[in-house]
Design a protein around this motif. Structure first.
Motif, PDB file in Angstrom:
ATOM      1  N   GLU A 199      -9.035   0.602 -32.106  1.00  0.00           N
ATOM      2  CA  GLU A 199      -7.699   0.896 -32.644  1.00  0.00           C
ATOM      3  C   GLU A 199      -7.315   2.171 -32.367  1.00  0.00           C
ATOM      4  O   GLU A 199      -6.103   2.765 -32.221  1.00  0.00           O
ATOM      5  CB  GLU A 199      -7.661   0.454 -34.199  1.00  0.00           C
ATOM      6  N   GLU A 200      -8.214   3.317 -32.390  1.00  0.00           N
ATOM      7  CA  GLU A 200      -8.059   4.786 -32.331  1.00  0.00           C
ATOM      8  C   GLU A 200      -7.654   5.012 -30.983  1.00  0.00           C
ATOM      9  O   GLU A 200      -6.706   5.705 -30.695  1.00  0.00           O
ATOM     10  CB  GLU A 200      -9.094   5.552 -32.556  1.00  0.00           C
ATOM     11  N   ASN A 201      -8.063   4.312 -30.123  1.00  0.00           N
ATOM     12  CA  ASN A 201      -7.871   4.527 -28.528  1.00  0.00           C
ATOM     13  C   ASN A 201      -6.325   3.995 -28.078  1.00  0.00           C
ATOM     14  O   ASN A 201      -5.832   4.401 -27.148  1.00  0.00           O
ATOM     15  CB  ASN A 201      -8.770   4.349 -27.701  1.00  0.00           C
ATOM     16  N   LYS A 202      -5.973   2.755 -28.710  1.00  0.00           N
ATOM     17  CA  LYS A 202      -4.727   2.281 -28.150  1.00  0.00           C
ATOM     18  C   LYS A 202      -3.360   2.919 -28.086  1.00  0.00           C
ATOM     19  O   LYS A 202      -2.840   2.877 -26.962  1.00  0.00           O
ATOM     20  CB  LYS A 202      -4.348   0.880 -29.097  1.00  0.00           C
ATOM     21  N   PRO A 203      -3.171   4.146 -28.798  1.00  0.00           N
ATOM     22  CA  PRO A 203      -2.152   4.798 -28.659  1.00  0.00           C
ATOM     23  C   PRO A 203      -1.958   5.467 -27.479  1.00  0.00           C
ATOM     24  O   PRO A 203      -1.049   6.210 -27.054  1.00  0.00           O
ATOM     25  CB  PRO A 203      -2.076   5.645 -30.071  1.00  0.00           C
ATOM     26  N   LEU A 204      -3.378   5.965 -26.957  1.00  0.00           N
ATOM     27  CA  LEU A 204      -3.254   6.857 -25.644  1.00  0.00           C
ATOM     28  C   LEU A 204      -2.963   6.315 -24.681  1.00  0.00           C
ATOM     29  O   LEU A 204      -2.420   6.994 -23.762  1.00  0.00           O
ATOM     30  CB  LEU A 204      -4.957   7.148 -25.603  1.00  0.00           C
ATOM     31  N   LEU A 205      -2.623   4.976 -24.826  1.00  0.00           N
ATOM     32  CA  LEU A 205      -2.141   4.032 -23.507  1.00  0.00           C
ATOM     33  C   LEU A 205      -0.524   4.440 -23.377  1.00  0.00           C
ATOM     34  O   LEU A 205      -0.123   4.455 -22.133  1.00  0.00           O
ATOM     35  CB  LEU A 205      -2.380   2.694 -23.514  1.00  0.00           C
ATOM     36  N   ASP A 206       0.053   4.801 -24.436  1.00  0.00           N
ATOM     37  CA  ASP A 206       1.509   4.854 -24.680  1.00  0.00           C
ATOM     38  C   ASP A 206       1.936   6.117 -23.487  1.00  0.00           C
ATOM     39  O   ASP A 206       3.228   5.762 -23.086  1.00  0.00           O
ATOM     40  CB  ASP A 206       2.080   5.263 -25.926  1.00  0.00           C
ATOM     41  N   ASP A 207       1.389   6.990 -23.357  1.00  0.00           N
ATOM     42  CA  ASP A 207       1.620   8.160 -22.359  1.00  0.00           C
ATOM     43  C   ASP A 207       1.216   7.864 -21.050  1.00  0.00           C
ATOM     44  O   ASP A 207       1.333   8.941 -20.213  1.00  0.00           O
ATOM     45  CB  ASP A 207       1.291   9.460 -22.856  1.00  0.00           C
ATOM     46  N   LEU A 208       0.438   6.863 -20.699  1.00  0.00           N
ATOM     47  CA  LEU A 208      -0.392   6.791 -19.451  1.00  0.00           C
ATOM     48  C   LEU A 208       1.022   6.521 -18.284  1.00  0.00           C
ATOM     49  O   LEU A 208       0.504   7.302 -17.163  1.00  0.00           O
ATOM     50  CB  LEU A 208      -1.219   5.788 -19.465  1.00  0.00           C
ATOM     51  N   GLY A 209       1.979   6.117 -18.497  1.00  0.00           N
ATOM     52  CA  GLY A 209       2.826   5.777 -17.272  1.00  0.00           C
ATOM     53  C   GLY A 209       2.730   4.321 -17.016  1.00  0.00           C
ATOM     54  O   GLY A 209       2.579   3.478 -17.606  1.00  0.00           O
ATOM     55  N   LYS A 210       2.992   4.138 -15.553  1.00  0.00           N
ATOM     56  CA  LYS A 210       2.971   2.711 -14.909  1.00  0.00           C
ATOM     57  C   LYS A 210       1.608   2.001 -14.688  1.00  0.00           C
ATOM     58  O   LYS A 210       0.740   2.761 -13.938  1.00  0.00           O
ATOM     59  CB  LYS A 210       3.570   2.883 -13.588  1.00  0.00           C
TER      60      LYS A 210
END
Length: 145
Positions: A91-102
């Motif tokens: 759950e803590e890591n899911k928001p990190l994907l928001d800025d990853l790109g395509k």
């Protein structure tokens, strides 16, 4: 119990990339990923199975009793896209994907066509969060770094 097919091998990583990867951009991206994952993990690249380049290792054990070793971070320069083994789905890591790109998300990996499609700073945060998660939850070589 089935033997884990993805184990560390003695195949030379550079030789693998130069013979397996037939696209110049993918080769360049592969060598860039090696430099980044080496820096972030503190481990040298090693081949795992026939096509995965891994960094460090950790030991896992499932409730089913299946256990084995896996790279802390890794990737495979597959024909269609890169498979990045750098993400722990918490759950803590899911928001990190928001800025990853395509990218596309698989069950155990992130798929990207080329490095220019993603945000390298976001990838670093994902990798470091995964190292921290594995260090906390598994027998991990990352404790030695």
């Amino acid at each position: 119990m089935a033997k884990n097919k993805t184990t560390e091998t003695a195949i030379n990583v550079t030789d693998f990339i130069n013979t397996y990867v037939d696209n110049d951009q993918k080769k360049e991206d592969s060598f860039q990923l090696i430099a980044l994952l080496r820096e972030w993990s503190g481990f040298e690249p090693k081949m795992w199975g026939p096509t995965i380049i891994g960094f460090g290792s950790y030991h896992y054990k499932y409730a089913s009793g299946h256990e084995g070793d896996a790279p802390i971070l890794g990737f495979s320069p597959r024909k269609a896209e890169f498979s990045l083994y750098v993400y722990s789905p918490t759950e803590e890591n899911k928001p990190l994907l928001d800025d990853l790109g395509k990218f596309k998300m698989g069950k155990a990996c992130i798929y990207v066509k080329k490095l220019s499609d993603i945000n390298i700073d976001a990838l670093e945060k994902i990798c470091k969060a995964t190292i921290a998660y594995l260090n906390e939850n598994h027998e991990c070589a990352c404790r030695e770094v």
